[in-house]
Write a protein that holds these residues in place. Structure first.
Motif, PDB file in Angstrom:
ATOM      1  N   ASP A 163       0.833  -1.198   0.000  1.00 11.88           N
ATOM      2  CA  ASP A 163       0.000   0.000   0.000  1.00 11.88           C
ATOM      3  C   ASP A 163       0.871   1.252   0.000  1.00 11.88           C
ATOM      4  OD1 ASP A 163      -2.351   1.324  -0.124  1.00 11.88           O
ATOM      5  OD2 ASP A 163      -2.885   1.079   1.980  1.00 11.88           O
ATOM      6  N   SER A 164       0.460   2.236  -0.787  1.00  9.72           N
ATOM      7  CA  SER A 164       1.187   3.501  -0.831  1.00  9.72           C
ATOM      8  C   SER A 164       0.828   4.333   0.403  1.00  9.72           C
ATOM      9  CB  SER A 164       0.822   4.269  -2.103  1.00  9.72           C
ATOM     10  OG  SER A 164      -0.540   4.669  -2.061  1.00  9.72           O
ATOM     11  N   LYS A 165       1.599   5.368   0.620  1.00 12.47           N
ATOM     12  CA  LYS A 165       1.351   6.254   1.766  1.00 12.47           C
ATOM     13  C   LYS A 165       0.295   7.308   1.443  1.00 12.47           C
ATOM     14  CE  LYS A 165       4.508   4.154   4.118  1.00 12.47           C
ATOM     15  NZ  LYS A 165       4.123   3.258   5.246  1.00 12.47           N
ATOM     16  N   THR A 166      -0.200   7.308   0.217  1.00  5.51           N
ATOM     17  CA  THR A 166      -1.205   8.289  -0.197  1.00  5.51           C
ATOM     18  C   THR A 166      -2.538   8.026   0.505  1.00  5.51           C
ATOM     19  OG1 THR A 166      -0.149   8.464  -2.364  1.00  5.51           O
ATOM     20  CG2 THR A 166      -2.405   9.289  -2.168  1.00  5.51           C
ATOM     21  N   ILE A 167      -3.140   9.063   1.026  1.00  5.66           N
ATOM     22  CA  ILE A 167      -4.472   8.958   1.627  1.00  5.66           C
ATOM     23  C   ILE A 167      -5.486   9.381   0.571  1.00  5.66           C
ATOM     24  CG2 ILE A 167      -5.997   9.737   3.461  1.00  5.66           C
ATOM     25  CD1 ILE A 167      -3.645   8.067   4.431  1.00  5.66           C
ATOM     26  N   PRO A 168      -6.320   8.450   0.084  1.00  3.13           N
ATOM     27  CA  PRO A 168      -7.292   8.814  -0.956  1.00  3.13           C
ATOM     28  C   PRO A 168      -8.278   9.863  -0.446  1.00  3.13           C
ATOM     29  CG  PRO A 168      -7.093   6.419  -0.733  1.00  3.13           C
ATOM     30  CD  PRO A 168      -6.391   7.025   0.432  1.00  3.13           C
ATOM     31  N   SER A 169      -8.450  10.896  -1.246  1.00  4.76           N
ATOM     32  CA  SER A 169      -9.332  11.979  -0.834  1.00  4.76           C
ATOM     33  C   SER A 169      -9.843  12.717  -2.062  1.00  4.76           C
ATOM     34  CB  SER A 169      -8.581  12.954   0.089  1.00  4.76           C
ATOM     35  OG  SER A 169      -9.394  14.036   0.460  1.00  4.76           O
ATOM     36  N   SER A 170     -11.031  13.263  -1.939  1.00  2.00           N
ATOM     37  CA  SER A 170     -11.599  14.067  -3.017  1.00  2.00           C
ATOM     38  C   SER A 170     -12.524  15.115  -2.394  1.00  2.00           C
ATOM     39  CB  SER A 170     -12.376  13.187  -4.000  1.00  2.00           C
ATOM     40  OG  SER A 170     -12.835  13.940  -5.099  1.00  2.00           O
ATOM     41  N   SER A 204     -12.711  11.375   2.469  1.00  2.00           N
ATOM     42  CA  SER A 204     -11.401  10.723   2.502  1.00  2.00           C
ATOM     43  C   SER A 204     -11.503   9.324   3.106  1.00  2.00           C
ATOM     44  CB  SER A 204     -10.386  11.564   3.290  1.00  2.00           C
ATOM     45  OG  SER A 204     -10.827  11.744   4.623  1.00  2.00           O
ATOM     46  N   LYS A 211      -6.887   4.517   3.668  1.00  2.00           N
ATOM     47  CA  LYS A 211      -5.807   3.964   2.854  1.00  2.00           C
ATOM     48  C   LYS A 211      -6.322   3.676   1.459  1.00  2.00           C
ATOM     49  CE  LYS A 211      -6.749  -0.635   4.795  1.00  2.00           C
ATOM     50  NZ  LYS A 211      -6.148  -1.829   5.444  1.00  2.00           N
ATOM     51  N   GLU A 212      -5.412   3.299   0.568  1.00  2.00           N
ATOM     52  CA  GLU A 212      -5.766   3.094  -0.835  1.00  2.00           C
ATOM     53  C   GLU A 212      -6.263   1.688  -1.119  1.00  2.00           C
ATOM     54  OE1 GLU A 212      -3.778   3.890  -5.257  1.00  2.00           O
ATOM     55  OE2 GLU A 212      -2.505   3.682  -3.499  1.00  2.00           O
TER      56      GLU A 212
END
Length: 386
Positions: free
Chosen positions: A177-184, A202, A205-206
């Protein structure tokens, strides 16, 4: 005492050939793919001088076999390769056997012959669309199978009693898993409203695993003159059929309809919890599933991961997931829907490294037993212990 391994076996009706395999799930690790290996057991009396072949195929099926239109079948072989295993050819491609093959060869005797295939790196993973309870026949699916048969040559029409098919699956585990926090987020300005509405959604995690809770954080700042109500939070599965058609199936596989409201000039910060499961969608047509083996349980289809250089059309079907938060903004001049989408992955967890004497497939079977409540195949594909 050494651990016992499950062996899947299936014999042809006339007992001329039988297929023995240690596993039926083969993992695409993105940089490599598990090879397909097993053993064919032949009956020399039944074979009677004919040749024995083993075939590995990947087929995309868009409908039943009787749905052919103007001679065009709704079926396509994405990949097909055949090997002659008896009589053995002089230029054998592989002479090294796996430990399980060696064990089966010792147990089954001189009439057992090993086989080995490697997947090309552009094949899709197993996936199928769930039919309605009233549907009959083959479903829309990407399917893999190993087929063994005896014949004078590999191109002749094979008698049903002289071949055997064993369905297998090609699967993927979740990548790191990437460290990116999915958000929009979205900012909406409405007619006759001086200030806007701002909504942010948000996830933690991805990548989520099948059976795992998904916490959806919703942050709404309603500075507009509109009143917000009818907030719904859903996990939507999107299945694109990219071969033969451009059909798209969008299904909410987890849904929470709330009575939450956000009046003008107020805010809302709340975490909603969803869990997408096949158990809640058993009767719904068009839900994509991880390829289904006979009489075995399965789960919602995993997200498709396609390498950049691979043509998407060759994949047959592509599956993705997103969280969608919708709300109704009502005012003096009518109402409108506001929605925010956040994509994520839904996949199987990568198993822990196998212990001594334990295969990766056994670990995956344990995962299915705990989370998916898998059942043992019926007698014609019965597992035995080696």
């Amino acid at each position: 005492m050494s651990p016992k391994h499950v062996i899947f076996k299936k014999l042809s009706r006339d007992k001329s050939v039988g297929v023995y395999m240690a596993k039926r799930d083969f993992v695409d690790h993105c940089d490599s793919i598990d090879p397909v290996d097993g053993v064919v057991l032949i009956d020399p009396v039944q074979v009677k001088g004919k040749k024995v072949f083993v075939m590995l195929s990947c087929t995309f099926r868009y409908g039943r076999d009787d749905m052919d239109v103007m001679g065009v079948a709704f079926r396509r072989d994405i990949f097909l390769t055949t090997r002659q295993v008896y009589p053995e050819l002089q230029d054998k491609e592989r002479s090294i056997h796996t430990k399980m093959q060696e064990k089966l060869l010792r147990k089954l005797g001189d009439n057992a012959i090993p086989f080995f295939f490697e997947f090309p790196d552009n094949l899709p993973c197993s996936v199928c669309l769930q039919p309605a309870p009233s549907d009959v026949g083959k479903r829309c699916a990407v399917e893999f199978e190993v087929k063994a048969f005896c014949a004078e040559n590999q191109d002749e029409k094979i008698e049903k009693r002289s071949f055997v098919r064993l369905a297998i699956r090609k699967i993927q585990y979740a990548p790191g898993d990437s460290k990116t926090i999915p958000s929009s987020e979205i900012t909406c300005e409405f007619l006759m409203s001086d200030k806007p509405l701002h909504m942010q959604v948000s996830l933690e995690k991805e990548t989520y695993y099948h059976g795992e809770l998904i916490k959806v954080s919703v942050d709404i700042n309603n500075s507009s003159s509109r009143s917000l109500k009818d907030i719904t939070v859903a996990v939507e599965q999107v299945t694109n059929v990219v071969l033969y058609s451009n059909d798209k199936y969008v299904r909410a596989v987890a849904l929470e309809e709330t009575s939450d409201t956000v009046p003008s000039g107020t805010t809302l910060k709340k975490v909603y919890t969803l869990i997408p499961l096949l158990a809640a969608n058993k009767e719904r047509r068009g839900i994509a599933l991880d390829g289904k083996l006979k009489h075995e349980d399965t789960c919602l289809a995993s997200s498709s991961i396609v390498k950049e250089e691979v043509l998407k059309e060759v994949q047959g079907m592509l599956v993705s997931y997103k969280v969608v938060v919708r709300l109704n903004a009502s005012g003096m001049v009518g109402s409108s829907e506001v929605a925010v989408e956040v994509p994520f992955r839904l996949m199987h967890p990568k198993p822990e490294p196998a212990k001594e004497g334990e295969s990766d497939d056994m670990v995956f079977e344990e995962f299915k037993r705990v989370y998916l409540k898998g059942v043992i195949p019926d007698d014609d594909e019965s597992p035995t212990e080696a």
